[in-house]
Design an enzyme around this catalytic site. Sequence first.
Site, PDB file in Angstrom:
ATOM      1  N   TRP A   1      47.897  44.118  46.393  1.00  0.00           N
ATOM      2  CA  TRP A   1      48.257  42.898  47.113  1.00  0.00           C
ATOM      3  C   TRP A   1      48.067  43.068  48.624  1.00  0.00           C
ATOM      4  O   TRP A   1      47.481  42.211  49.281  1.00  0.00           O
ATOM      5  CB  TRP A   1      49.700  42.531  46.795  1.00  0.00           C
ATOM      6  CG  TRP A   1      50.176  41.230  47.357  1.00  0.00           C
ATOM      7  CD1 TRP A   1      50.098  39.994  46.781  1.00  0.00           C
ATOM      8  CD2 TRP A   1      50.850  41.039  48.612  1.00  0.00           C
ATOM      9  NE1 TRP A   1      50.659  39.043  47.590  1.00  0.00           N
ATOM     10  CE2 TRP A   1      51.135  39.655  48.730  1.00  0.00           C
ATOM     11  CE3 TRP A   1      51.229  41.873  49.643  1.00  0.00           C
ATOM     12  CZ2 TRP A   1      51.782  39.114  49.831  1.00  0.00           C
ATOM     13  CZ3 TRP A   1      51.879  41.343  50.755  1.00  0.00           C
ATOM     14  CH2 TRP A   1      52.151  39.974  50.836  1.00  0.00           C
ATOM     15  N   ASP A   2      48.552  44.178  49.166  1.00  0.00           N
ATOM     16  CA  ASP A   2      48.437  44.422  50.614  1.00  0.00           C
ATOM     17  C   ASP A   2      46.988  44.375  51.071  1.00  0.00           C
ATOM     18  O   ASP A   2      46.627  43.709  52.054  1.00  0.00           O
ATOM     19  CB  ASP A   2      48.999  45.809  50.975  1.00  0.00           C
ATOM     20  CG  ASP A   2      50.436  45.990  50.564  1.00  0.00           C
ATOM     21  OD1 ASP A   2      50.716  45.941  49.346  1.00  0.00           O
ATOM     22  OD2 ASP A   2      51.267  46.198  51.463  1.00  0.00           O
ATOM     23  N   THR A   3      46.152  45.109  50.347  1.00  0.00           N
ATOM     24  CA  THR A   3      44.743  45.189  50.720  1.00  0.00           C
ATOM     25  C   THR A   3      44.071  43.825  50.640  1.00  0.00           C
ATOM     26  O   THR A   3      43.319  43.430  51.543  1.00  0.00           O
ATOM     27  CB  THR A   3      44.013  46.182  49.799  1.00  0.00           C
ATOM     28  OG1 THR A   3      44.606  47.480  49.940  1.00  0.00           O
ATOM     29  CG2 THR A   3      42.532  46.261  50.146  1.00  0.00           C
TER      30      THR A   3
END
Length: 606
Positions: A188-190
Amino acid sequence: MSDGVEVSVVLPAYNEADTIEETVRVTLETLDSFLPAGAYEVIVAEDGCADRTPEIAARLAREDDRVRHVHSDERLGRGGALEYAFERARGETLVYFDTDLATDMRHLEELVESIRTDGYDVATGSRWLPENRADRPAKRGIPSFGYNTLVRTVLRSDLRDHQCGFKAFDRTALESLLPAVGDEHWFWDTEVLVKAQRRGYRVKEFPVDWTPKGDSKVDIVRDVFGMGSQILRTFWELSVSPRITRRVSLGAGTALVVVALLLMTQYLDPQAVLTRMAGADPGIVLASALVYAVSWPLRGARYRDILSSMGYREHWGFLTGAVFISQTGNLVFPARAGDAVRAYVVKARRSIPYPTGFASLAVERVFDLLTITLLAGVVMVALAATGSADQLLVALTDGAVGGDTATSGRTAIAVAAGVGVAAITAVTAIVASARTDRNFVRRTVGALSDDSYADYVAGVVERFVGDVQTVAADASAFGRVGGASLLIWSLDVVTAIVVFAAFGVDVTLAVVAVGFFAVSVGNLAKVLPLTPGGVGLYEGAFTLIMAALTPVGVATALSIAIVDHAVKNVVTIAGGVASMAWLNVSLTKAVEESQSAGDVEVEADD
């Protein structure tokens, strides 16, 4: 958004009973040092915990009105839990960081103010900028460096660290990004960072002091399967899919075929191939097309039995048309996009839900692979018993069949072997699991990973296994589907045998046996969409096997393979065009809608 709250800090917590209270205390103390009273809130996003974290978070919320507790009964995954909490947050500046406080909290003010006062849309701490200090042992540093390098290279990101758990967002920017974010777990972060850059948002990366807390290990499901597959998915979505139009697909497919034919001229006399093709008896070639056409009503009847076992009863005639349209899509569009078209057709014309459409197609593919593997395996055993298999081994290794045909043939046989082994292994596992109440899927995935992503993977596999078992549990349906599959693929081989006769080849028992093996291997090779419509792989495998195991020469074998494949493709396209006219379906629209259908299926599963 209300009560004067400007900054919402989310602490994603999973089984943090030993540390969450101290983390909240430090967070409040740090925020209080640079923000006015009432301007912030701390949200403990407790994600399906199995320890006392929910009770502790609820108590902290009761005791301090700056603290809120957001609870989820089920694990949502890292990204899912963050989205769930951000939706309920009140601030315009949304912040999160890992609850182990690995990042020095003196950087929190810079993180918050980058969004709140400096006007950035996204801010993230970084452990990989030249000026930062990070106590990173090799077992963390090497995988992290490799992952970030891969993301920078494949996804063309300008950032150096994508997974640092220390980020902030402008609410408006994040809300516009989230609908485009497909992952709900560790990627999700990436994905948020990459898509923010692609959309032109202002992203700030700044160095942080970071000290690892606790142990770290490579998680096979999360790190290899999860993160790796998500990088490929995002690359396809951002860099490949926008460029694949129907014109590009047709042009690329045509170019590949032309190049393959040009390369073949280096090793074969094209005039000899064309002469042999021109000498084929057109009446017998037409007869082969009629033989192949007989298999299509059987495909419709088989699909009817699969859907019936899932609770949907439809006429075989309509389903034959749906199969025609989807197979035509596979010939025209890349990556077997036509497979999803069938789910759209049965949904649009008969209101069969998308999940059922995709599931029924998966079941059909299992029977196809198992049947083709069975046909190839039986003949292979016979060839081994007669010593003919040694001739094939020689052809694979000594270059008796040369050039592009040999290369395609070797690739095709390798692909076919892999697909066949995978099909047998998968069906064996499914049958074994059907005979016991024990959940082998959960046990196997759980042995590889205890991460929340493993639950998602296990759920996908369980649904697929359950769909196959639904058909297998009905002895009558299993027999009909299996019998129809055997007839369908036998007719596929018989079509090629008739083409042999059109070229004047003496159709002996040996030629028939080798023909069964050659066609079956060619069909297995076409399972992976390595070339449009399987062109090249099918012909290569067919030619290599026939030339090695029969007196048929290379030029004749290649001519037969080309005509055989062309006959089948012409019948498929003719049936597809007629079915599209009958059912009033646009293939282009069907492909576009079926892509959306895949998203619908995922949302329904979630």
